[in-house]
Every structure is written in C-alpha cells, then in structure tokens.
Design a protein around this motif. Structure first.
Motif, PDB file in Angstrom:
ATOM      1  N   VAL A  18      33.678  25.289 -99.570  1.00 28.60           N
ATOM      2  CA  VAL A  18      34.727  25.688 -98.619  1.00 28.60           C
ATOM      3  C   VAL A  18      35.902  26.314 -99.364  1.00 28.60           C
ATOM      4  O   VAL A  18      36.429  27.357 -98.964  1.00 28.60           O
ATOM      5  CB  VAL A  18      35.183  24.476 -97.764  1.00 28.60           C
ATOM      6  CG1 VAL A  18      36.441  24.801 -96.974  1.00 28.60           C
ATOM      7  CG2 VAL A  18      34.067  24.031 -96.845  1.00 28.60           C
ATOM      8  N   GLY A  19      36.305  25.694-100.482  1.00 27.16           N
ATOM      9  CA  GLY A  19      37.399  26.246-101.282  1.00 27.16           C
ATOM     10  C   GLY A  19      37.061  27.607-101.843  1.00 27.16           C
ATOM     11  O   GLY A  19      37.904  28.517-101.858  1.00 27.16           O
ATOM     12  N   PHE A  20      35.830  27.776-102.297  1.00 31.82           N
ATOM     13  CA  PHE A  20      35.407  29.073-102.817  1.00 31.82           C
ATOM     14  C   PHE A  20      35.467  30.140-101.728  1.00 31.82           C
ATOM     15  O   PHE A  20      36.000  31.230-101.939  1.00 31.82           O
ATOM     16  CB  PHE A  20      33.989  28.978-103.383  1.00 31.82           C
ATOM     17  CG  PHE A  20      33.382  30.318-103.688  1.00 31.82           C
ATOM     18  CD1 PHE A  20      33.791  31.046-104.785  1.00 31.82           C
ATOM     19  CD2 PHE A  20      32.412  30.856-102.851  1.00 31.82           C
ATOM     20  CE1 PHE A  20      33.248  32.295-105.056  1.00 31.82           C
ATOM     21  CE2 PHE A  20      31.861  32.089-103.116  1.00 31.82           C
ATOM     22  CZ  PHE A  20      32.271  32.815-104.224  1.00 31.82           C
ATOM     23  N   VAL A  45      40.867  31.816-109.074  1.00 30.64           N
ATOM     24  CA  VAL A  45      40.543  30.493-108.533  1.00 30.64           C
ATOM     25  C   VAL A  45      39.128  30.486-107.969  1.00 30.64           C
ATOM     26  O   VAL A  45      38.350  29.553-108.210  1.00 30.64           O
ATOM     27  CB  VAL A  45      41.572  30.080-107.459  1.00 30.64           C
ATOM     28  CG1 VAL A  45      41.122  28.841-106.706  1.00 30.64           C
ATOM     29  CG2 VAL A  45      42.925  29.854-108.102  1.00 30.64           C
ATOM     30  N   ALA A  46      38.758  31.518-107.241  1.00 23.87           N
ATOM     31  CA  ALA A  46      37.406  31.592-106.674  1.00 23.87           C
ATOM     32  C   ALA A  46      36.357  31.628-107.777  1.00 23.87           C
ATOM     33  O   ALA A  46      35.310  30.973-107.669  1.00 23.87           O
ATOM     34  CB  ALA A  46      37.273  32.828-105.780  1.00 23.87           C
ATOM     35  N   MET A  48      36.655  30.326-110.827  1.00 20.75           N
ATOM     36  CA  MET A  48      36.593  29.001-111.463  1.00 20.75           C
ATOM     37  C   MET A  48      35.813  28.012-110.597  1.00 20.75           C
ATOM     38  O   MET A  48      34.993  27.239-111.104  1.00 20.75           O
ATOM     39  CB  MET A  48      37.990  28.471-111.737  1.00 20.75           C
ATOM     40  CG  MET A  48      38.680  29.183-112.868  1.00 20.75           C
ATOM     41  SD  MET A  48      40.205  28.439-113.470  1.00 20.75           S
ATOM     42  CE  MET A  48      41.046  27.920-112.013  1.00 20.75           C
ATOM     43  N   VAL A  49      36.042  28.040-109.296  1.00 21.18           N
ATOM     44  CA  VAL A  49      35.307  27.145-108.395  1.00 21.18           C
ATOM     45  C   VAL A  49      33.820  27.502-108.390  1.00 21.18           C
ATOM     46  O   VAL A  49      32.960  26.622-108.402  1.00 21.18           O
ATOM     47  CB  VAL A  49      35.906  27.184-106.974  1.00 21.18           C
ATOM     48  CG1 VAL A  49      35.054  26.396-105.996  1.00 21.18           C
ATOM     49  CG2 VAL A  49      37.328  26.648-106.980  1.00 21.18           C
ATOM     50  N   ALA A  50      33.505  28.793-108.413  1.00 21.33           N
ATOM     51  CA  ALA A  50      32.102  29.218-108.467  1.00 21.33           C
ATOM     52  C   ALA A  50      31.439  28.749-109.755  1.00 21.33           C
ATOM     53  O   ALA A  50      30.272  28.339-109.745  1.00 21.33           O
ATOM     54  CB  ALA A  50      32.008  30.738-108.347  1.00 21.33           C
ATOM     55  N   THR A  51      32.173  28.762-110.868  1.00 23.71           N
ATOM     56  CA  THR A  51      31.628  28.281-112.133  1.00 23.71           C
ATOM     57  C   THR A  51      31.310  26.793-112.062  1.00 23.71           C
ATOM     58  O   THR A  51      30.273  26.342-112.557  1.00 23.71           O
ATOM     59  CB  THR A  51      32.629  28.559-113.272  1.00 23.71           C
ATOM     60  OG1 THR A  51      32.897  29.953-113.313  1.00 23.71           O
ATOM     61  CG2 THR A  51      32.090  28.100-114.599  1.00 23.71           C
ATOM     62  N   VAL A  52      32.174  26.020-111.433  1.00 24.83           N
ATOM     63  CA  VAL A  52      31.924  24.587-111.274  1.00 24.83           C
ATOM     64  C   VAL A  52      30.699  24.350-110.402  1.00 24.83           C
ATOM     65  O   VAL A  52      29.849  23.498-110.709  1.00 24.83           O
ATOM     66  CB  VAL A  52      33.171  23.881-110.688  1.00 24.83           C
ATOM     67  CG1 VAL A  52      32.860  22.455-110.280  1.00 24.83           C
ATOM     68  CG2 VAL A  52      34.311  23.914-111.684  1.00 24.83           C
TER      69      VAL A  52
END
Length: 71
Positions: A18-20, A45-46, A48-52
């Motif tokens: 959802v954050g991505f 930010v998108a 970094m979240v995708a990497t996680v």
C-alpha cells in the motif's frame, strides 16, 4: 519442503505494498502540481519500499542448499 524465512509478516507486507502504491502514485501528481523537484523524494521512498518487498520475497522463496525442486 521447508520455506525460507522472511522478515515481514503478512500484514507488514500488505502495508508495504500500500505504501509503495501510494508513493508511486503521489510522485507524478506532485510533479504536475508543484514547481520544485520535491516529488523526487516520493520516487526514492517508493524505490526503497520496493527493495524491501523484493528482499522479503527472495527470503520467502529461498530453498535450503541441496534441496531439489519437484516440478
């Protein structure tokens, strides 16, 4: 077959998606509405979240050494 370990719970993984999606959707809107380049932060930010999410996905599907696939 034993699954690899992941570091995100199911709820955390859903919230990460959802954050991505929110950060990825906000970037083009901000680029259109704001005159400065602060929308680039949303892209970072998108990413970094995708990497996680990708790292967690790789941990979920990692097989122990020596295990064979039964396709």
């Amino acid at each position: 077959m034993q699954q690899g370990s992941s570091f995100l719970s199911v709820l955390q993984r859903r919230l990460a998606w959802v954050g991505f999606l929110l950060a990825a959707a906000q970037a083009p809107l901000a680029a259109k509405l704001i005159s400065d380049e602060s929308w680039l932060f949303s892209i970072c930010v998108a990413l970094m979240v995708a990497t996680v999410i990708l790292a967690d996905d790789a941990g979920r599907h990692r097989r122990p050494q020596g295990a064979r696939s039964h396709d």
